[in-house]
Design a protein around this motif. Structure first.
Motif, short mmCIF file in Angstrom:
data_model
loop_
_atom_site.label_atom_id
_atom_site.label_comp_id
_atom_site.label_asym_id
_atom_site.label_seq_id
_atom_site.Cartn_x
_atom_site.Cartn_y
_atom_site.Cartn_z
N GLN A 216 -8.76 -8.71 2.45
CA GLN A 216 -10.01 -9.31 2.01
C GLN A 216 -9.72 -10.69 1.42
N GLU A 217 -10.76 -11.31 0.92
CA GLU A 217 -10.62 -12.69 0.46
C GLU A 217 -9.60 -12.83 -0.66
N ASN A 218 -9.69 -11.92 -1.65
CA ASN A 218 -8.77 -12.02 -2.78
C ASN A 218 -7.90 -10.76 -2.97
N LEU A 219 -8.00 -9.86 -2.04
CA LEU A 219 -7.22 -8.62 -2.13
C LEU A 219 -6.57 -8.31 -0.79
N CYS A 220 -5.36 -7.78 -0.86
CA CYS A 220 -4.66 -7.36 0.36
C CYS A 220 -4.11 -5.96 0.12
N SER A 221 -4.38 -5.03 1.05
CA SER A 221 -3.92 -3.66 0.93
C SER A 221 -3.13 -3.28 2.18
N LEU A 222 -1.90 -2.85 1.98
CA LEU A 222 -1.00 -2.52 3.09
C LEU A 222 -0.83 -1.00 3.18
N TYR A 223 -1.05 -0.46 4.37
CA TYR A 223 -0.93 0.99 4.58
C TYR A 223 0.49 1.33 5.04
N LEU A 224 1.05 2.35 4.43
CA LEU A 224 2.41 2.79 4.76
C LEU A 224 2.38 4.26 5.16
N SER A 225 3.13 4.62 6.18
CA SER A 225 3.25 6.02 6.60
C SER A 225 4.67 6.28 7.05
N THR A 226 5.29 7.30 6.49
CA THR A 226 6.68 7.61 6.84
C THR A 226 6.70 8.67 7.93
N PRO A 227 7.82 8.81 8.63
CA PRO A 227 7.92 9.83 9.69
C PRO A 227 7.62 11.24 9.21
N SER B 29 -11.18 4.63 -12.43
CA SER B 29 -12.52 4.20 -12.01
C SER B 29 -12.73 2.72 -12.29
N ASN B 30 -13.80 2.18 -11.65
CA ASN B 30 -14.20 0.78 -11.88
C ASN B 30 -13.07 -0.21 -11.61
N SER B 31 -12.43 -0.04 -10.45
CA SER B 31 -11.35 -0.96 -10.08
C SER B 31 -11.46 -1.27 -8.60
N HIS B 32 -11.58 -2.56 -8.30
CA HIS B 32 -11.62 -2.97 -6.89
C HIS B 32 -10.29 -2.65 -6.19
N GLU B 33 -9.21 -2.76 -6.94
CA GLU B 33 -7.89 -2.49 -6.36
C GLU B 33 -7.79 -1.02 -5.93
N VAL B 34 -8.27 -0.15 -6.76
CA VAL B 34 -8.22 1.27 -6.42
C VAL B 34 -9.17 1.57 -5.27
N GLU B 35 -10.32 0.96 -5.26
CA GLU B 35 -11.29 1.18 -4.18
C GLU B 35 -10.72 0.78 -2.83
N ILE B 36 -10.09 -0.40 -2.76
CA ILE B 36 -9.51 -0.84 -1.48
C ILE B 36 -8.32 0.05 -1.09
N ALA B 37 -7.59 0.53 -2.09
CA ALA B 37 -6.48 1.43 -1.80
C ALA B 37 -6.98 2.72 -1.16
N GLN B 38 -8.09 3.27 -1.71
CA GLN B 38 -8.65 4.50 -1.16
C GLN B 38 -9.18 4.29 0.26
N ASN B 39 -9.83 3.16 0.49
CA ASN B 39 -10.33 2.86 1.84
C ASN B 39 -9.17 2.71 2.83
N THR B 40 -8.10 2.11 2.37
CA THR B 40 -6.92 1.93 3.24
C THR B 40 -6.35 3.29 3.64
N LEU B 41 -6.30 4.19 2.69
CA LEU B 41 -5.76 5.53 2.98
C LEU B 41 -6.69 6.30 3.90
N ILE B 42 -8.02 6.12 3.76
CA ILE B 42 -8.97 6.81 4.63
C ILE B 42 -8.87 6.27 6.05
N ASN B 43 -8.81 4.93 6.20
CA ASN B 43 -8.79 4.30 7.53
C ASN B 43 -7.40 4.22 8.13
N LYS B 44 -6.38 4.42 7.28
CA LYS B 44 -4.98 4.41 7.72
C LYS B 44 -4.60 3.11 8.43
N GLN B 45 -5.03 2.00 7.84
CA GLN B 45 -4.65 0.68 8.37
C GLN B 45 -4.74 -0.37 7.27
N ASN B 46 -4.04 -1.49 7.48
CA ASN B 46 -4.05 -2.57 6.50
C ASN B 46 -5.47 -3.12 6.34
#
Length: 739
Positions: free
Chosen positions: A269-280, A249-266
């Protein structure tokens, strides 16, 4: 060699998974010293396609020719291999060379023989990895096709697995440094480093992946809710390592990670970058870095390609982890399997100073536990044994589950012996609230490193031989391997090879032991006994070769051999007018071809069976209804039937009522004690009285003294057999002494 019997069916060619593509042909090797077998096999399978490919036959007429042929054709899929060629075990010798010299692990070996009733020992089938065994008269065209199609499918599957392993190894080794990581943690850590190198950053980050794929192999799919675990971090996020995203809890990194997984795309943001990965296969992952990522058009394409490579690398790392576990670990207990045990043994060797000891632990009567309480309970038992072994030995050596209920324990420089292991493993343990105590049998083999080279395969074989000896003679305790065990096994195989030659060359002959009327003193019949005159070793005792024949599947051949010889003896010696009894083993009486083979022998020379009596032992009658049915068929053919060794084994008076018996032979054990004990005398008197009241002829075996003969005469016994009257005689001696 017997001819291969094939029924050629005149119908449309049957194919398996027929395809129109023109692939190269399946190579099938026919290795047989009978040219007719080659011709008929090729005719039967001409034009057949299997898995869309035609068949190409390659041929050899001996074991040595076969070895050279296979050496030049390593892509052979199936071998139809004759057992007996230039020698009685040429086929088995070639099978050994195929596996251990030519290293053809995937090729499927189908043994064929023209000897009905012969089947290889289980150890032979296992040692040479024999895939199928057929007698030649079994192989109709349909059955031959089915065997070949099944073998090719197995070969194709094994080859595909090899190719998959090679492909996975090549991908990992040929890719960039990321692809060389074989664990998910190492791979993920490498991704964080490579992102910094690729985009000239010095960022911190986290990498998390789903626990299981959504569309992978069924054994990898978790039916519970999807979970995402942090599998690698930079130092700043070390506290996140190994945790579920939902537990942080209380982590911007975890929050953006969860949003990335929900939206299924990279997400950038200004100071954070989250890359979505999906295998076959449906594993999902996310990489989060806490640095600004300013991308131009080229960088965006590079990032997409990088993410694709990461996804493929993640897939490979995940599957490699799974395959590695499957290849080296037992799924039920988590212990090493046989392969993992062998691989790990070299590490244990490094810690040894003077010796290595291997113990193979077999749970006594485990199959009865499975049959009574089910596989689930059986798995609980296996895990309980695993816990016990881990508690006592994990810190000292390595433990494996070799198969079923058999465990292996390798210990360096230990004072433990098989008796200690047996005692330790036999302590009670709890399963579902109940105390359970198991018996185990242990085979032990040791290696003195000062005088011997450590060879784990050899040590395993020695321990398995010791276990087999222990289960035969000291079940519930154990046995230390002794070199004589291997010598005995080698001698067993030598006798077996010689015996096959002896039957083929008619080295075995009959002697007759007369049966005598004690009151009148004349011979009333004979029992035919088999003897073996080896051309080099001389006269071999029946005690040396009969057990080998019974264990190796030659019992039926020997019984038919004796029956044929007895008929010939009667035909060639008209002076012998008294009946000759022939022993039939329990195994022959249960052989499906027993009656038909007897009829065939009788018809060969239009033999007169009026002088032939059939002797069967009691233990032949307790196995199945087939034995009793065969007994009735023998009676219908006109044979006089004799129950041998009555009273020695599974005696049942009901046999005297329900079976078509003519003669009862009372076992010699009753005669041995009649001079010394009243109990033996009373039992024998009762047996004689019952048989006489049922109007059955009685023969008493083992009469060796005048005192025994006098007692038997006083009990109204008539016919006796034993050394007091006659030892077994050659035919020439019978004609002179005992007509």
């Amino acid at each position: 060699m017997d001819d291969l019997m094939l029924t050629i069916i005149d119908d449309e060619i049957t194919t398996v998974d027929d395809q129109s593509n023109d692939l190269k042909k399946w190579k099938i090797a026919i290795i047989d010293d009978d040219q007719g077998v080659h011709d008929v096999t090729k005719l039967a399978l001409s034009g057949v396609k299997i898995l869309g490919r035609k068949i190409e036959f390659i041929s050899a007429l001996s074991g040595e020719e076969g070895r050279l042929l296979l050496k030049d054709n390593p892509d052979c899929a199936v071998i139809l291999l004759d057992v007996v060629m230039e020698t009685s075990d040429a086929g088995l010798e070639l099978a050994d060379k195929i596996r251990n010299e030519l290293l053809m692990d995937n090729v499927q070996i189908i043994l064929r023989t023209g000897q009905p009733g012969y089947s290889p020992e289980e150890e032979i089938i296992s040692r040479y990895e024999i895939n199928d065994y057929k007698t030649k008269n079994e192989l109709t065209r349909d059955k031959l096709f089915t065997s070949i199609a099944t073998a090719i499918r197995s070969y194709n599957h094994l080859r595909a697995l090899d190719e998959s392993k090679k492909g996975l190894r090549n991908v990992i080794e040929a890719s960039a440094s990321l692809m060389k990581e074989r664990s998910v943690h190492d791979f993920a850590s490498g991704v964080l480093q490579q992102i910094n190198a690729l985009f000239n950053l010095s960022s911190q980050g986290i990498f998390c992946v789903s626990q299981s794929p959504s569309d992978g192999p069924i054994e990898l799919i978790d039916e519970s809710d999807s979970q995402y675990f942090v599998v690698a971090t930079s130092p700043s996020f070390h506290d996140f390592y190994g945790k579920d995203l939902q537990d942080i809890s209380n982590s911007h990194e975890v929050e953006i990670a969860q949003n990335t997984l929900i939206n299924k795309q990279n997400q950038i943001q200004e100071n954070l970058c989250s890359l979505y990965l999906s295998t076959p296969s449906g594993w999902e992952g996310v990489v989060v870095i806490n640095s600004p990522l300013s991308l131009n058009e080229v960088d965006e394409e590079l990032l997409k390609l990088f993410c694709l490579n990461i996804s493929l690398g993640l897939e490979n790392a995940k599957f490699f982890t799974h395959l590695n576990n499957a290849a080296f670990y037992d799924e039920v207990t988590g212990l090493y399997n046989r392969t993992g045990f062998i691989e790990k043994s070299s590490e244990i060797l490094k810690s040894a100073k003077s010796s290595m000891a291997l113990f193979i632990v077999d749970i006594d009567y485990f199959h009865e536990i499975i049959e009574s309480l089910g596989f689930e309970f059986g798995n609980m038992v296996l895990n309980a044994v695993t816990s016990s072994l881990n508690r006592d030995f994990l810190s000292d050596g390595i433990i494996a589950r070799l198969h079923s209920d058999v465990f292996a324990l390798l210990l360096p420089d230990t004072n433990w012996h098989y008796r200690d292991i047996t005692k330790e493993c036999s302590k009670p343990f709890m399963i579902e609230g109940n105390s359970l105590r198991l018996g185990v049998t242990v085979g032990e083999a040791t290696c003195d490193l000062s005088t011997e080279t450590f060879d784990i395969e050899l040590l395993l074989r020695h321990a398995e031989i010791a276990l087999k000896v222990a289960k035969e003679h000291q079940r519930g305790v154990g046995q230390l391997f002794e070199s004589k065990f291997e010598d005995d096994k080698r001698a067993h195989l030598d006798i077996l090879a010689d015996l096959r030659n002896g039957i083929a060359n008619e080295e075995l002959f009959l002697v007759l032991q007369p049966k005598v009327s004690m009151t009148e003193g004349y011979v009333v019949g004979y029992e035919a006994l088999i003897r073996w005159q080896h051309p080099i070793k001389g006269l071999i005792s029946p005690n040396a070769f009969i057990p080998v024949a019974e264990q190796s599947g030659l019992y039926f051949d020997i019984d038919m051999y004796v029956f044929r010889k007895a008929l010939a003896l009667i035909a060639e010696n008209p002076a012998i007018t008294k009946p000759i009894s022939v022993n039939v083993s329990a195994n022959s009486l249960h052989h499906s071809d027993f009656i038909s083979e007897l009829k065939k022998i009788i018809a060969e020379k239009d033999s007169d069976i009026s002088q032939i009596e059939i002797e069967i032992t009691e233990n032949a009658l307790v196995r199945s209804d087939m034995a009793i049915q065969h007994l009735r068929e023998l009676k219908a053919l006109g044979f006089v039937l004799c129950l041998d060794d009555f009273g020695a084994g599974y005696s049942s008076l009901s046999y005297l009522l329900k079976l078509p018996l003519d003669v009862i032979k009372i076992d010699r054990s009753f005669v041995t004690h009649i001079e010394k004990g009243a109990k033996a005398l009373f039992v024998l008197e009762g047996m004689l009285q019952i048989c006489q009241n049922l109007s059955m002829r009685v023969v008493v075996e083992g009469v060796e003294t005048q005192e025994q003969a006098d007692i038997l005469i006083a009990l109204n016994a008539d016919i006796a057999q034993g050394f007091f009257y006659f030892k077994p005689l050659t035919i020439e001696e019978v004609l002179i002494k005992a007509l």
